[in-house]
Scaffold this active site. Structure first.
Site, PDB file in Angstrom:
ATOM      1  N   GLU A 118      16.764  -6.694  -0.758  1.00 23.05           N
ATOM      2  CA  GLU A 118      16.356  -5.855   0.361  1.00 23.05           C
ATOM      3  C   GLU A 118      15.339  -6.556   1.245  1.00 23.05           C
ATOM      4  O   GLU A 118      14.606  -7.425   0.804  1.00 23.05           O
ATOM      5  CB  GLU A 118      15.847  -4.501  -0.111  1.00 23.05           C
ATOM      6  CG  GLU A 118      14.875  -4.510  -1.240  1.00 23.05           C
ATOM      7  CD  GLU A 118      14.599  -3.083  -1.728  1.00 23.05           C
ATOM      8  OE1 GLU A 118      13.862  -2.388  -1.031  1.00 23.05           O
ATOM      9  OE2 GLU A 118      15.121  -2.701  -2.791  1.00 23.05           O
ATOM     10  N   CYS A 178       5.083  -2.187  -9.809  1.00 17.63           N
ATOM     11  CA  CYS A 178       6.101  -2.705  -8.876  1.00 17.63           C
ATOM     12  C   CYS A 178       7.513  -2.447  -9.381  1.00 17.63           C
ATOM     13  O   CYS A 178       7.831  -2.712 -10.541  1.00 17.63           O
ATOM     14  CB  CYS A 178       5.875  -4.200  -8.685  1.00 17.63           C
ATOM     15  SG  CYS A 178       7.061  -4.950  -7.574  1.00 17.63           S
ATOM     16  N   CYS A 218       8.515  -2.036  -2.538  1.00 18.49           N
ATOM     17  CA  CYS A 218       9.342  -3.173  -2.930  1.00 18.49           C
ATOM     18  C   CYS A 218      10.336  -2.806  -4.023  1.00 18.49           C
ATOM     19  O   CYS A 218       9.952  -2.316  -5.066  1.00 18.49           O
ATOM     20  CB  CYS A 218       8.474  -4.291  -3.499  1.00 18.49           C
ATOM     21  SG  CYS A 218       7.109  -4.727  -2.474  1.00 18.49           S
ATOM     22  N   GLY A 256      10.394 -10.308  -5.517  1.00 15.30           N
ATOM     23  CA  GLY A 256      10.326 -11.671  -6.024  1.00 15.30           C
ATOM     24  C   GLY A 256       8.967 -12.304  -5.850  1.00 15.30           C
ATOM     25  O   GLY A 256       8.136 -11.832  -5.085  1.00 15.30           O
ATOM     26  N   GLU A 257       8.756 -13.377  -6.597  1.00  8.85           N
ATOM     27  CA  GLU A 257       7.505 -14.133  -6.506  1.00  8.85           C
ATOM     28  C   GLU A 257       7.836 -15.483  -5.859  1.00  8.85           C
ATOM     29  O   GLU A 257       8.447 -16.346  -6.500  1.00  8.85           O
ATOM     30  CB  GLU A 257       6.911 -14.302  -7.907  1.00  8.85           C
ATOM     31  CG  GLU A 257       5.767 -15.276  -8.007  1.00  8.85           C
ATOM     32  CD  GLU A 257       4.658 -15.080  -6.962  1.00  8.85           C
ATOM     33  OE1 GLU A 257       4.198 -13.941  -6.745  1.00  8.85           O
ATOM     34  OE2 GLU A 257       4.259 -16.081  -6.348  1.00  8.85           O
ATOM     35  N   CYS A 306      10.164  -8.616   6.693  1.00 10.69           N
ATOM     36  CA  CYS A 306       9.673  -8.868   5.335  1.00 10.69           C
ATOM     37  C   CYS A 306      10.876  -9.218   4.474  1.00 10.69           C
ATOM     38  O   CYS A 306      11.823  -8.434   4.384  1.00 10.69           O
ATOM     39  CB  CYS A 306       8.978  -7.606   4.812  1.00 10.69           C
ATOM     40  SG  CYS A 306       8.529  -7.718   3.070  1.00 10.69           S
ATOM     41  N   SER A 364      -2.243 -11.320  -4.081  1.00 13.18           N
ATOM     42  CA  SER A 364      -2.272  -9.974  -4.631  1.00 13.18           C
ATOM     43  C   SER A 364      -3.378  -9.918  -5.675  1.00 13.18           C
ATOM     44  O   SER A 364      -3.212 -10.419  -6.784  1.00 13.18           O
ATOM     45  CB  SER A 364      -0.923  -9.642  -5.269  1.00 13.18           C
ATOM     46  OG  SER A 364       0.070  -9.724  -4.284  1.00 13.18           O
ATOM     47  N   LEU A 365      -4.494  -9.360  -5.280  1.00 14.61           N
ATOM     48  CA  LEU A 365      -5.657  -9.332  -6.164  1.00 14.61           C
ATOM     49  C   LEU A 365      -5.639  -8.071  -7.023  1.00 14.61           C
ATOM     50  O   LEU A 365      -5.610  -8.123  -8.230  1.00 14.61           O
ATOM     51  CB  LEU A 365      -6.921  -9.384  -5.295  1.00 14.61           C
ATOM     52  CG  LEU A 365      -8.126 -10.140  -5.822  1.00 14.61           C
ATOM     53  CD1 LEU A 365      -7.768 -11.535  -6.272  1.00 14.61           C
ATOM     54  CD2 LEU A 365      -9.206 -10.183  -4.747  1.00 14.61           C
ATOM     55  N   CYS A 392       4.411  -7.042 -12.787  1.00 10.97           N
ATOM     56  CA  CYS A 392       3.312  -6.177 -12.315  1.00 10.97           C
ATOM     57  C   CYS A 392       3.665  -4.708 -12.591  1.00 10.97           C
ATOM     58  O   CYS A 392       4.787  -4.272 -12.331  1.00 10.97           O
ATOM     59  CB  CYS A 392       3.045  -6.398 -10.830  1.00 10.97           C
ATOM     60  SG  CYS A 392       2.513  -8.077 -10.452  1.00 10.97           S
ATOM     61  N   CYS A 437      12.463 -10.003 -10.355  1.00  5.20           N
ATOM     62  CA  CYS A 437      11.204 -10.748 -10.472  1.00  5.20           C
ATOM     63  C   CYS A 437      10.803 -10.746 -11.942  1.00  5.20           C
ATOM     64  O   CYS A 437      11.114  -9.808 -12.673  1.00  5.20           O
ATOM     65  CB  CYS A 437      10.119 -10.046  -9.644  1.00  5.20           C
ATOM     66  SG  CYS A 437       8.516 -10.872  -9.646  1.00  5.20           S
ATOM     67  N   ASN A 468       2.232   2.609  -3.635  1.00  9.62           N
ATOM     68  CA  ASN A 468       3.432   3.380  -3.370  1.00  9.62           C
ATOM     69  C   ASN A 468       3.960   3.896  -4.694  1.00  9.62           C
ATOM     70  O   ASN A 468       4.339   3.081  -5.548  1.00  9.62           O
ATOM     71  CB  ASN A 468       4.487   2.436  -2.773  1.00  9.62           C
ATOM     72  CG  ASN A 468       4.873   2.821  -1.380  1.00  9.62           C
ATOM     73  OD1 ASN A 468       5.121   3.993  -1.082  1.00  9.62           O
ATOM     74  ND2 ASN A 468       4.929   1.825  -0.516  1.00  9.62           N
ATOM     75  N   SER A 497       3.123 -14.255   0.223  1.00 13.30           N
ATOM     76  CA  SER A 497       2.293 -13.470  -0.691  1.00 13.30           C
ATOM     77  C   SER A 497       2.588 -13.846  -2.136  1.00 13.30           C
ATOM     78  O   SER A 497       3.740 -13.903  -2.550  1.00 13.30           O
ATOM     79  CB  SER A 497       2.590 -11.980  -0.474  1.00 13.30           C
ATOM     80  OG  SER A 497       1.871 -11.198  -1.399  1.00 13.30           O
TER      81      SER A 497
HETATM   82  N1  SAH Z   1       5.277 -11.426  -5.698  1.00 13.03           N
HETATM   83  C1  SAH Z   1       4.467 -11.457  -4.520  1.00 13.03           C
HETATM   84  C2  SAH Z   1       5.086 -10.759  -3.330  1.00 13.03           C
HETATM   85  C3  SAH Z   1       5.800  -9.465  -3.534  1.00 13.03           C
HETATM   86  S1  SAH Z   1       5.062  -7.921  -3.439  1.00 13.03           S
HETATM   87  C4  SAH Z   1       3.104 -10.891  -4.811  1.00 13.03           C
HETATM   88  O1  SAH Z   1       2.861 -10.460  -5.912  1.00 13.03           O
HETATM   89  O2  SAH Z   1       2.247 -10.963  -3.939  1.00 13.03           O
HETATM   90  C5  SAH Z   1       4.099  -7.719  -2.012  1.00 13.03           C
HETATM   91  C6  SAH Z   1       2.845  -6.905  -2.292  1.00 13.03           C
HETATM   92  O3  SAH Z   1       3.145  -5.546  -2.592  1.00 13.03           O
HETATM   93  C7  SAH Z   1       2.055  -7.433  -3.472  1.00 13.03           C
HETATM   94  O4  SAH Z   1       0.681  -7.394  -3.180  1.00 13.03           O
HETATM   95  C8  SAH Z   1       2.399  -6.438  -4.558  1.00 13.03           C
HETATM   96  O5  SAH Z   1       1.446  -6.435  -5.578  1.00 13.03           O
HETATM   97  C9  SAH Z   1       2.467  -5.148  -3.767  1.00 13.03           C
HETATM   98  N2  SAH Z   1       3.194  -4.039  -4.383  1.00 13.03           N
HETATM   99  C10 SAH Z   1       4.287  -4.074  -5.176  1.00 13.03           C
HETATM  100  N3  SAH Z   1       4.658  -2.843  -5.537  1.00 13.03           N
HETATM  101  C11 SAH Z   1       3.784  -2.008  -4.951  1.00 13.03           C
HETATM  102  C12 SAH Z   1       3.627  -0.596  -4.948  1.00 13.03           C
HETATM  103  N4  SAH Z   1       4.457   0.186  -5.630  1.00 13.03           N
HETATM  104  N5  SAH Z   1       2.619  -0.088  -4.238  1.00 13.03           N
HETATM  105  C13 SAH Z   1       1.775  -0.889  -3.543  1.00 13.03           C
HETATM  106  N6  SAH Z   1       1.861  -2.204  -3.514  1.00 13.03           N
HETATM  107  C14 SAH Z   1       2.856  -2.769  -4.218  1.00 13.03           C
END
Ligand code: SAH
Length: 351
Positions: free
Chosen positions: A96, A123, A337, A163-164, A109, A218-219, A120, A116, A294, A195
């Protein structure tokens, strides 16, 4: 071993394509023509390439794969016009991508992998693990398909979908080279954001490349302990290591880092969390992007309430930190995502 037919014509740089043409006994300028059809005009196939002799087209068809995404679903938000696309790849996998309109131009985006493996906790993309990496061409194709569908220009590209990207590093670099090439779409490096969840060695390697792209990290937490609860990658690399890699990226490129921080109610959104984050960031020139988490059906995390989000933001601002709250684009269209892909797959009968 790579079979002849598996060569992916849309992932070649112009230089590589010239070598291919020369090896085939063709003129080098044919490479430029092919390249422009693919990357400037976003041709959907060889049949559109009207100035290329049929004999060469036939040879290309025989020798190379021509990747093309099939749009399966397009959902448009009634709230803000954001469009979410679900595409099918040649092997039947789905990815997507999102199209967003901002005052400063349109953004796409894109996803960098099918699924992935980073795990996390909040996610949706990672729930079934990693299926496979996307090719450079398949990352470009998401943008090209959206340009064809909307008929509009794209100003910014963010690699923030499923994905990462640092887990698909070589293909990512090739993708950026093609995307920013003056003979193709020619997006400025400064308008590209990648990211990462924080794969430290790859962040350092990227810094060495000296590109002018923005690195977003992504902190999501300011202590190792809390970060480990949300992101398994935090077991591999400590926050100290991540922050040092960020400083290195800034030192090498002069590009300020974007920190993403998804606010989860009762987990990382308190006053104390804000203080800790301020402590972590110190006086560095950076940007913090707060994302109210989200909610994902399969996960129990709850979005911080508006007041907590505002209070968190105010506290950071009072300490001189640049901060924005991510506009919640497309919440009515499975914005988070990996959610559209999941919902679509759930509705399909298992094979
Ligand atoms: N793998 C990469 C990029 C993908 S996600 C990364 O980790 O940065 C893009 C951003 O959306 C990341 O900061 C991720 O942590 C965040 N993200 C993923 N799922 C989410 C959710 N359900 N709500 C809010 N942020 C989310």
């Amino acid at each position: 071993m790579e079979t002849e037919k598996m060569r992916d014509i849309k992932s070649y740089t112009l230089e590589e394509l010239k070598e291919e043409m020369e090896a085939m006994g063709e003129k080098a300028f044919r490479a430029k023509q092919l390249y422009e059809w693919m990357h400037k005009k976003q041709a959907a196939g060889y049949e559109e390439m009207t100035n290329i002799p049929k004999t060469l087209i036939d040879r290309c068809r025989e020798k190379y794969d021509y990747t093309l995404l099939k749009p399966i679903r397009v959902q448009q938000s009634r709230v803000d016009g954001t469009r979410k696309y679900l595409f099918e790849l040649a092997d039947g996998n789905m990815v997507e991508s999102v199209w967003m309109q901002y005052k400063h131009g349109n953004s796409v985006c894109i996803s960098s992998q099918v699924g992935c493996r980073m795990g996390c906790k909040f996610c949706a993309s990672t729930i079934d693990g990693l299926e496979r990496n996307l090719l450079p061409s398949e990352m470009l194709d998401q943008i090209y398909a959206i340009i064809r569908h909307t008929g509009e220009r794209v100003a910014n590209v963010v690699v923030m979908g499923s994905g990462e990207p640092m887990d698909n590093y070589d293909n990512l670099l090739k993708f950026i080279a093609l995307l920013t090439d003056e003979n193709g779409l020619h997006i400025s490096q400064r308008n590209v954001t990648v990211s990462t969840c924080g794969i430290v060695p790859k962040m350092r390697a990227l810094a060495e490349k000296g590109l002018q792209i923005t690195l977003a990290i992504s902190l999501h937490a300011a202590t190792d302990e809390k970060r480990r609860q949300l992101m398994p990658i935090a077991d591999r690399y400590s926050l100290d290591e991540v922050m040092k890699a960020c400083a290195y990226y800034f030192e090498k490129t002069g590009r300020r880092i974007t920190y993403e921080y998804s606010l989860v109610k009762g987990v990382n959104d308190t006053d104390e969390d804000a203080d800790r984050l301020i402590g972590r960031l110190g006086r560095q020139n950076c940007h913090v992007n707060l994302i109210p988490v989200n909610p994902v059906k399969e996960r129990s995390y709850v979005q911080s309430d508006r007041r907590a989000v505002e209070a968190f933001k105010n506290k950071l601002e009072k300490n001189g930190i640049n901060v924005t709250i991510r506009r919640e684009m497309g919440r009515d269209i499975d914005g988070a995502c990996g959610q559209l892909r999941r919902r679509y797959m759930e509705r399909q009968p298992a094979l």
